[in-house]
Design an enzyme around this catalytic site. Structure first.
Site, PDB file in Angstrom:
ATOM      1  CB  SER A 124      15.801 -37.498  28.167  1.00 37.80           C
ATOM      2  OG  SER A 124      16.378 -37.504  26.890  1.00 37.80           O
ATOM      3  CD  GLU A 156      17.670 -40.954  26.510  1.00 38.25           C
ATOM      4  OE1 GLU A 156      16.676 -41.300  25.845  1.00 38.25           O
ATOM      5  OE2 GLU A 156      17.833 -39.792  26.948  1.00 38.25           O
ATOM      6  CG  ASP A 168      20.916 -35.763  22.366  1.00 40.59           C
ATOM      7  OD1 ASP A 168      21.445 -35.140  21.422  1.00 40.59           O
ATOM      8  OD2 ASP A 168      19.792 -36.297  22.285  1.00 40.59           O
TER       9      ASP A 168
HETATM   10  P1  ADP Z   1      13.704 -34.626  24.937  1.00 37.75           P
HETATM   11  O1  ADP Z   1      13.808 -34.456  23.460  1.00 37.75           O
HETATM   12  O2  ADP Z   1      13.363 -33.336  25.608  1.00 37.75           O
HETATM   13  O3  ADP Z   1      14.892 -35.301  25.523  1.00 37.75           O
HETATM   14  P2  ADP Z   1      12.452 -37.054  25.745  1.00 37.75           P
HETATM   15  O4  ADP Z   1      11.126 -37.630  25.456  1.00 37.75           O
HETATM   16  O5  ADP Z   1      13.668 -37.803  25.341  1.00 37.75           O
HETATM   17  O6  ADP Z   1      12.441 -35.567  25.168  1.00 37.75           O
HETATM   18  O7  ADP Z   1      12.588 -36.839  27.319  1.00 37.75           O
HETATM   19  C1  ADP Z   1      11.562 -36.223  28.042  1.00 37.75           C
HETATM   20  C2  ADP Z   1      11.330 -36.974  29.341  1.00 37.75           C
HETATM   21  O8  ADP Z   1      12.412 -36.716  30.255  1.00 37.75           O
HETATM   22  C3  ADP Z   1      10.077 -36.521  30.062  1.00 37.75           C
HETATM   23  O9  ADP Z   1       8.953 -37.220  29.593  1.00 37.75           O
HETATM   24  C4  ADP Z   1      10.420 -36.882  31.504  1.00 37.75           C
HETATM   25  O10 ADP Z   1      10.223 -38.250  31.761  1.00 37.75           O
HETATM   26  C5  ADP Z   1      11.919 -36.596  31.575  1.00 37.75           C
HETATM   27  N1  ADP Z   1      12.143 -35.192  32.009  1.00 37.75           N
HETATM   28  C6  ADP Z   1      12.692 -34.195  31.294  1.00 37.75           C
HETATM   29  N2  ADP Z   1      12.701 -33.039  31.992  1.00 37.75           N
HETATM   30  C7  ADP Z   1      12.127 -33.310  33.183  1.00 37.75           C
HETATM   31  C8  ADP Z   1      11.814 -32.540  34.339  1.00 37.75           C
HETATM   32  N3  ADP Z   1      12.076 -31.230  34.397  1.00 37.75           N
HETATM   33  N4  ADP Z   1      11.238 -33.174  35.376  1.00 37.75           N
HETATM   34  C9  ADP Z   1      10.957 -34.494  35.321  1.00 37.75           C
HETATM   35  N5  ADP Z   1      11.208 -35.264  34.262  1.00 37.75           N
HETATM   36  C10 ADP Z   1      11.787 -34.698  33.199  1.00 37.75           C
HETATM   37 MG    MG Z   2      15.563 -37.212  24.860  1.00 28.99          MG
END
Ligand code: ADP
Ligand code: MG
Length: 383
Positions: A124, A156, A168
């Protein structure tokens, strides 16, 4: 990835735009130190988000996510928040830029990524900082990098319902190939430290337990309360203790009988962890990866036995690492699941991965995932 994005961009929007990218992150050491005013020590990784972006002369953003195979269109007013979670990150970045006086108008974008979602590598933040950087560049808003990181963090908080710290987004905006960044979470001062394990004969690899324990958020609040309680007890005698990171180990000893045993152990971990980040940096400056690795094991021990935020699966992976002579290994992130981060000599890598994956699967009934990572550049324009 760039070609795939460009192809789709041409199909949807006719003419190509500029390409931007940013990265996920790892944190080598410094866990649960952020809200205690201590240090963290992250670096951006070679997995991230890439986006092609072009102004479209309208008041609307038209975005296509290649990974979700989904198209979304939204306006830039506060009540135009899209339904799709992935689009909220882009919308949030637009809104937070506008709130800071930046100019944002309609643009077209196609984007994709290779950060595993929800594995603790902060996909994210990669997404937010890609667009924070791109928007700042395209509209020439002149917002500095720290504020770009804060735009991601506020996104966020205000649009995705995640009350995260700054690490992050900071790592993903400031990341530099071959460097870790030590961030003082109290003063926000930071310093780059060269970190090139490949050149020294090591690899950095994450093993994802693929477990997510529901305990995490209530336990997190309890840990924070313990830390505040211990700091408050010491503050009575040492008024300069604003955060636990300001405290000395001997000061904690002075209040041992005044606070619950549990709070004492939590504080013992945090005070030790703040010092370990500094020791880790000293070791790196000497090129001493072995000592740095030992610090990672100590962190794991502290998180498991004093802070009590590990779990059976992570302790197991940590033990396997020790058994395989891995230089450093620890749970990464808040705990109760997710990945271990491992610093391993190249010649031991294959044997370690084999042992970790097979023995883990035998015991827990599912295979862990393995991610090699290289410390790389953060938010940038891609030529
Ligand atoms: P993380 O620990 O990986 O940050 P989060 O739940 O905070 O996990 O963020 C993940 C979210 O970010 C996904 O559910 C999506 O909404 C968005 N996201 C991350 N990577 C992508 C991607 N490659 N394409 C589209 N959305 C993405
Ligand atoms: Mg995240």
């Amino acid at each position: 990835m760039k070609e795939r994005i460009h192809e789709k961009f041409l199909t949807l929007f006719g003419e190509g735009g500029m390409v931007f990218a940013s990265a996920g992150r790892v944190n080598l050491i410094g866990e649960h130190t952020d809200y205690n005013g201590g240090y963290v020590f992250p670096g951006a990784i070679d997995k991230g988000i890439m986006a092609e972006v072009k102004l479209n002369g309208t008041g609307k953003v038209r975005a296509f996510s290649l990974d979700y195979d989904e198209y979304v269109e939204f306006g830039l007013e506060e009540d135009n928040k899209p339904q799709q979670a992935w689009a909220d990150y882009i919308f949030g970045v637009c809104r937070e830029t506008i709130k800071r006086g930046g100019k944002v108008e309609g643009f077209d974008t196609v984007f994709a990524g290779d950060v595993p979602l929800g594995a603790g590598l902060s996909s994210s933040a990669a997404l937010e900082s890609t667009f924070a950087y791109a928007i700042n560049y395209l509209f020439q808003n002149g917002i500095d990098k720290f504020e770009l990181a804060k735009i991601g963090q506020s996104t966020e908080h205000n649009y995705c319902g995640v009350k995260c710290g700054i690490m992050d987004q900071f790592a993903s905006c400031f990341g530099k190939k071959g460097n870790l960044i030590r961030l003082n979470c109290k003063t926000l001062e930071y310093k780059y430290f060269p970190f090139d394990p490949e050149a020294a004969g090591y690899k950095l690899v994450l093993i994802d337990s693929c477990v997510k324990h529901e305990l995490a958020s209530s336990a997190y609040n309890k840990r924070r309360a313990s830390c505040e309680n211990a700091a408050a007890a010491m503050r009575k005698y040492h008024p300069d203790v604003e955060f636990l990171s300001d405290a000395k180990r001997v000061w904690l000893e002075e209040v041992r009988d005044e606070i619950p045993e549990e709070d004492f152990l939590r504080a013992e971990y945090v005070i030790g962890e703040v010092q370990r980040v500094l020791d880790f940096c000293d070791a790196l400056e000497r090129g001493d990866y072995e000592t740095a690795g030992e610090m990672m094991y100590q962190t794991h021990f502290g998180m498991s036995k004093l802070y009590e935020v590990s779990c059976e699966e992570l302790d197991f992976l940590n033990k396997v690492a020790r058994k395989c002579d891995v230089t450093g290994s620890r749970v990464m992130g808040g705990g109760f699941g997710g990945c271990t981060i491992n610093l391993v000599k190249k010649e031991l890598y294959d044997a370690f991965i084999k042992e970790a994956t097979t023995s883990f699967e035998e015991k827990f009934g599912h295979a862990p995932k393995v991610y090699d990572v290289v410390i790389s550049d953060g938010a940038r324009r891609v030529e």
